[in-house]
Design a protein around this motif. Structure first.
Motif, mmCIF file in Angstrom:
data_model
loop_
_atom_site.group_PDB
_atom_site.id
_atom_site.type_symbol
_atom_site.label_atom_id
_atom_site.label_comp_id
_atom_site.label_asym_id
_atom_site.label_seq_id
_atom_site.Cartn_x
_atom_site.Cartn_y
_atom_site.Cartn_z
ATOM 1 N N SER A 107 -39.001 61.085 57.650
ATOM 2 C CA SER A 107 -38.295 61.261 58.920
ATOM 3 C C SER A 107 -37.120 60.302 58.946
ATOM 4 O O SER A 107 -37.066 59.357 58.147
ATOM 5 C CB SER A 107 -39.222 60.915 60.085
ATOM 6 N N THR A 108 -36.222 60.563 59.881
ATOM 7 C CA THR A 108 -35.123 59.625 60.097
ATOM 8 C C THR A 108 -35.693 58.258 60.437
ATOM 9 O O THR A 108 -35.222 57.232 59.932
ATOM 10 C CB THR A 108 -34.259 60.098 61.289
ATOM 11 N N SER A 109 -36.698 58.257 61.312
ATOM 12 C CA SER A 109 -37.258 56.962 61.729
ATOM 13 C C SER A 109 -37.754 56.187 60.518
ATOM 14 O O SER A 109 -37.533 54.988 60.417
ATOM 15 C CB SER A 109 -38.421 57.127 62.701
ATOM 16 N N TYR A 123 -30.406 56.215 70.775
ATOM 17 C CA TYR A 123 -31.648 56.773 70.221
ATOM 18 C C TYR A 123 -32.752 55.707 70.224
ATOM 19 O O TYR A 123 -32.604 54.683 69.548
ATOM 20 C CB TYR A 123 -31.348 57.248 68.805
ATOM 21 N N TYR A 152 -25.717 50.940 63.896
ATOM 22 C CA TYR A 152 -26.381 52.243 63.806
ATOM 23 C C TYR A 152 -25.626 53.190 64.740
ATOM 24 O O TYR A 152 -25.488 52.889 65.943
ATOM 25 C CB TYR A 152 -27.851 52.138 64.227
ATOM 26 N N TYR A 182 -26.097 60.557 70.434
ATOM 27 C CA TYR A 182 -27.357 60.792 71.128
ATOM 28 C C TYR A 182 -27.530 59.726 72.195
ATOM 29 O O TYR A 182 -27.485 58.548 71.893
ATOM 30 C CB TYR A 182 -28.540 60.729 70.158
ATOM 31 N N ASP A 192 -26.272 58.339 61.407
ATOM 32 C CA ASP A 192 -27.354 59.309 61.637
ATOM 33 C C ASP A 192 -26.714 60.647 62.028
ATOM 34 O O ASP A 192 -26.140 60.781 63.098
ATOM 35 C CB ASP A 192 -28.273 58.768 62.751
ATOM 36 N N TYR A 213 -28.034 63.560 62.721
ATOM 37 C CA TYR A 213 -29.285 64.280 62.988
ATOM 38 C C TYR A 213 -29.147 65.763 63.300
ATOM 39 O O TYR A 213 -30.000 66.538 62.939
ATOM 40 C CB TYR A 213 -30.059 63.582 64.107
ATOM 41 N N THR A 241 -31.861 64.761 59.009
ATOM 42 C CA THR A 241 -33.256 65.195 59.128
ATOM 43 C C THR A 241 -33.344 66.719 59.063
ATOM 44 O O THR A 241 -32.390 67.404 59.414
ATOM 45 C CB THR A 241 -33.858 64.713 60.471
ATOM 46 N N SER A 272 -35.847 68.005 60.744
ATOM 47 C CA SER A 272 -36.572 68.255 61.997
ATOM 48 C C SER A 272 -35.808 69.213 62.892
ATOM 49 O O SER A 272 -36.401 69.927 63.685
ATOM 50 C CB SER A 272 -36.755 66.961 62.780
ATOM 51 N N LYS A 273 -34.484 69.191 62.823
ATOM 52 C CA LYS A 273 -33.672 70.037 63.706
ATOM 53 C C LYS A 273 -33.339 71.358 63.006
ATOM 54 O O LYS A 273 -33.362 72.414 63.617
ATOM 55 C CB LYS A 273 -32.368 69.333 64.085
ATOM 56 N N ARG A 295 -41.661 67.201 58.855
ATOM 57 C CA ARG A 295 -41.568 65.777 58.507
ATOM 58 C C ARG A 295 -40.841 65.573 57.173
ATOM 59 O O ARG A 295 -41.405 65.115 56.197
ATOM 60 C CB ARG A 295 -42.961 65.116 58.446
HETATM 61 C C1 LIG Z 1 -30.512 60.565 67.048
HETATM 62 C C2 LIG Z 1 -31.727 61.163 66.420
HETATM 63 N N1 LIG Z 1 -31.968 60.976 65.123
HETATM 64 C C3 LIG Z 1 -33.062 61.524 64.541
HETATM 65 C C4 LIG Z 1 -33.958 62.286 65.254
HETATM 66 C C5 LIG Z 1 -35.178 62.916 64.660
HETATM 67 O O1 LIG Z 1 -35.458 62.504 63.455
HETATM 68 P P1 LIG Z 1 -36.883 62.604 62.744
HETATM 69 O O2 LIG Z 1 -37.715 63.654 63.418
HETATM 70 O O3 LIG Z 1 -36.508 62.953 61.359
HETATM 71 O O4 LIG Z 1 -37.441 61.204 62.878
HETATM 72 C C6 LIG Z 1 -33.741 62.499 66.586
HETATM 73 C C7 LIG Z 1 -34.689 63.301 67.361
HETATM 74 O O5 LIG Z 1 -34.542 63.585 68.516
HETATM 75 C C8 LIG Z 1 -32.608 61.927 67.195
HETATM 76 O O6 LIG Z 1 -32.387 62.099 68.496
#
Ligand SMILES: Cc1ncc(COP(=O)(O)O)c(C=O)c1O
Length: 486
Positions: A193-195, A219, A259, A266, A294, A296, A324, A326-327, A334
């Motif tokens: 994940s990005t996180s 974020y 960052y 976001y 990022d 995203y 990511t 995820s979108k 994941r």
């Molecule tokens: C700015 C930003 N980065 C990343 C993500 C999601 O990343 P991931 O699901 O890969 O952690 C989000 C999800 O809302 C987001 O708002």
């Protein structure tokens, strides 16, 4: 504690036929929960065998196993006793009150911010997630099944912490085609994940106490990763042109990192203006700082060419790029990716090994096929139109609010936008009173916002849900505005 001379009564075992495993589990559990207290003498194997209707050899075997686990002590001519040191329960089978384990000071700090919680139920307007109804499940299933068969037992062992090599190549081509990010596959890393990528970046590149700029509002995941790394996140205000670099220079002159979400800030949706991009890169160069870009939801820009990434503008020197799936695909996948200078790949892979070894190989192999066969590109193109239509329809439906002074923030990309309030306090009241799942801009801010608004996240909602949600929102807004005398 004195040892009993009589053998204890053994707990009964229900059922027509008692097996060895039943005797073992029953005795073990009785010792652990204090029913058979420390020091209790067990009956001889002969008596126990007769009580349970088993052979003496079987019970002897069970006693030996319990002795080898340290639960009972045995001595020739002395008999078998429940070991003194093993059970944590008082004699008589009464359990102690459950122990409350307390978080550390760092744990308490982590728990103080619950903004990373994501809704399990998607409804108006918490749905900054993809529309999974339109995901090509059949195709994905085929890629998945084929990947498992082709790779076979190769899936069952350790694999590369940098990511599956063919997937890194596939992502490099995808990024070149869709984002104009030209990189060698060796620079691409796969994360869950990005996180997770942010955690790895911050742990590797920041010392405890180091500061980094984060966008405000911004974020929550970036704040969380900073806290875990012991770094200090300095909120830098954002306006319609993105992060205010000049404010950053004043508020965080010694920061070692920034960052940012330049393509689609976001949560405001602002695009980082050209001038600000230049300023940010110049700052990073002067400070020898690192920028984390990022990207995203940049796949979903509705009109025109995708914006040039900071990564491309900087030549990739001081910018770590993260995106990511995820979108673009679905959240439960994941899968995310990062592009980093080659010199950082091995150190990051090392951090990755310490965090959770490597990404799921099954998913990576399937994803690789999905990208190489062009399904991801087709899906993203399709979804761009879908989200653009949803956004346009939603703005039509919200026309009554727009006519009453609410204004829409930038909405040229992604799955969310902000409706700015006409008068202070209205967004928060509406978020509380409407019965909808609404967040305000200030929910994402640390230092407050100049003008508050509602974060409207619509990607995962059907047209019918959009219509119902918008109708409820417009009605609730008119009530709030009547109460406040417009
Ligand atoms: C700015 C930003 N980065 C990343 C993500 C999601 O990343 P991931 O699901 O890969 O952690 C989000 C999800 O809302 C987001 O708002």
């Amino acid at each position: 504690m004195p040892r009993q001379t009589q053998g204890a009564l053994l707990p009964p075992i229900p059922g027509p036929k008692v097996r060895r495993v039943d005797v073992y589990r029953t005795l073990r559990d009785a010792m652990l929960d204090g029913t058979l207290p420390p020091g209790a003498r067990l009956p001889s194997t002969r008596v126990a065998a007769s009580d349970y209707g088993l052979s003496r050899t079987t019970v002897e075997d069970v006693y030996e196993q319990l002795a080898s686990e340290g639960l009972i002590e045995r001595g020739v001519g002395r008999g078998s006793f429940v070991a003194e040191q093993w059970t944590s329960h008082p004699p008589g089978g009464r359990r102690k009150a459950p122990v409350r384990l307390r978080p550390s000071r760092r744990g308490v700090q982590l728990l103080a911010d619950d903004r990373c919680q994501e809704p399990l139920l998607v409804r108006p307007f918490n749905a900054g997630v993809p529309d999974v109804e339109l995901f090509p499940w059949r195709t994905w299933e085929r890629c998945w099944r084929r990947a498992q068969t082709q790779t076979g037992r190769g899936l069952l062992n350790h694999s590369d912490s940098r990511g599956y090599q063919p997937l890194r190549s596939a992502l490099a081509s995808y990024l070149a085609q869709f984002r104009g990010v030209r990189v060698r596959p060796e620079q691409v890393m796969v994360f869950n994940s990005t996180s997770q990528a942010l955690h790895a970046f911050f742990l590797l590149l920041l010392d405890p106490g180091d500061s980094l700029w984060v966008e405000d509002p911004g974020y929550p995941g970036a704040h969380a990763a900073a806290r875990l790394a012991g770094a200090s996140a300095i909120p830098i205000p954002v306006d319609e042109a993105g992060i205010r670099v000049s404010a950053g220079r004043l508020l965080g002159p010694a920061a070692r990192m920034a960052y940012v979400t330049p393509a689609h800030q976001y949560p405001t949706g602002a695009m980082l203006a050209h001038e600000r991009r230049r300023e940010l890169l110049a700052w990073a160069e002067e400070q020898r700082a690192v920028i984390v870009e990022d990207d995203y939801d940049a796949d979903f820009r509705y009109h025109g060419e995708p914006l040039t990434t900071l990564h491309a503008l900087s030549g990739g020197n001081r910018v770590l790029y993260v995106g990511t799936l995820s979108k673009a695909m679905f959240l439960g996948l994941r899968m995310a990716y990062a592009v980093v200078p080659e010199s950082l790949v091995e150190p990051l892979a090392d951090v990755r090994r310490q965090l959770d070894s490597f990404p799921s190989i099954s998913t990576q192999v399937a994803l690789c096929a999905f990208i190489n066969e062009g399904h991801l590109a087709t899906h993203v193109r399709h979804m761009r139109r879908v989200y653009a239509d949803k956004r346009a329809r939603l703005l039509e439906l919200l026309a009554p609010m727009l006519a009453r002074g609410w204004t829409c923030g930038p909405s040229g990309a992604g799955m969310h936008f902000v409706l700015y309030e006409p008068r202070p306090g209205m967004a928060a009241r509406l978020a509380r009173s409407s019965g909808l799942a609404l967040n305000t801009l200030s929910d994402y801010a640390t230092a407050g916002v100049k003008r508050d608004g509602l974060s409207i996240r619509f990607g995962g909602l059907s047209m019918a849900e959009l219509e119902r949600g918008a109708a409820t929102l417009c009605t609730a807004a008119s009530v709030v505005q009547l109460e406040r005398g417009r």
